[in-house]
Scaffold this active site. Structure first.
Site, PDB file in Angstrom:
ATOM      1  CG  ASP A   1      -1.769   7.559  -6.519  1.00  0.00           C
ATOM      2  OD1 ASP A   1      -0.584   7.078  -5.911  1.00  0.00           O
ATOM      3  OD2 ASP A   1      -1.690   7.914  -7.496  1.00  0.00           O
ATOM      4  CD  GLU A  23       1.635   3.954  -4.789  1.00  0.00           C
ATOM      5  OE1 GLU A  23       0.703   3.283  -5.171  1.00  0.00           O
ATOM      6  OE2 GLU A  23       2.152   4.854  -5.405  1.00  0.00           O
ATOM      7  CG  ASP A  42      -3.268  10.947 -10.424  1.00  0.00           C
ATOM      8  OD1 ASP A  42      -2.227  10.626 -10.101  1.00  0.00           O
ATOM      9  OD2 ASP A  42      -3.487  11.638 -11.418  1.00  0.00           O
TER      10      ASP A  42
END
Length: 197
Positions: free
Chosen positions: A32, A92, A164
């Site tokens: 991420d 992502e 996160d």
């Protein structure tokens, strides 16, 4: 304190003891990305089962200039890859940020992580945030708390990972589920009327 919590020189993470790790599985590194905080999570995929390995957050000093932050991200992700030897990486995709400047920094942070992966010959896969949430929570409109809760539940963790880190684990789970479904579909196509063709 969480028994899996552990400090490292560059980043903080939770790790499953090696004795609990499986064999003959695919290890997936989920990322991420962020220019100040980059989450990461590793899961093992064995058939239809996912097993937690480790997760954490790469924290970049705010006083560093952007090029130095990118260097830190690249070095930290490279270190994680060297330690855990994942087979694949899932990242992502960049979403619409509040400003063009934020989107640019996010994209550069993402690029630094991807380069760390491909420089170690990892196959890199990309997933939209909505697809990740849909895969893990069941809705693309899920909030951060729902993602954390479902990641904790799906991986049987003693506590919810940091935000996160949970997002990164969700990306890894999304990839694991996607690949499993693709393999299942491919195998199904080889069968016709109950016979292998």
């Amino acid at each position: 304190m969480d028994p899996y919590a552990k400090n490292a020189s560059r980043f903080l993470y939770m790790q499953l003891p090696d004795a609990q790790r499986g064999s003959g599985v695919t290890v997936i590194l989920g990322i991420d990305p962020g220019s100040r905080k980059t989450g990461y999570g590793l899961v093992e995929r064995a058939g239809a089962k996912n097993r937690y390995i480790a997760s954490g957050v790469i924290r970049i000093p705010t006083e560093l200039a952007l090029p130095e932050r990118l260097k830190e991200i690249f070095a930290a992700v490279s270190e994680i890859i060297a330690q855990f030897h994942p087979h694949e990486m899932a990242v992502e995709q960049v979403f619409m940020a509040k400003s063009a400047g934020s989107a640019l920094k996010l994209g550069q942070a993402r690029g630094a992580a991807i380069v760390a992966g491909v420089s170690r010959d990892l196959a890199v896969f990309e997933y939209e945030a909505r697809k990740v949430k849909q895969s893990v929570v069941g809705t693309g409109a899920a909030d951060k708390f729902q993602v954390q809760h479902m990641v904790k539940t799906l991986l049987c963790l003693p506590s919810a990972p940091q935000e996160d880190a949970a997002d990164a684990l969700a990306v890894a789970l999304c990839h694991a589920n996607t690949q499993h479904n693709l393999i299942h579909l491919t195998q199904a196509r080889h069968f016709r009327r109950g016979r292998l063709v």
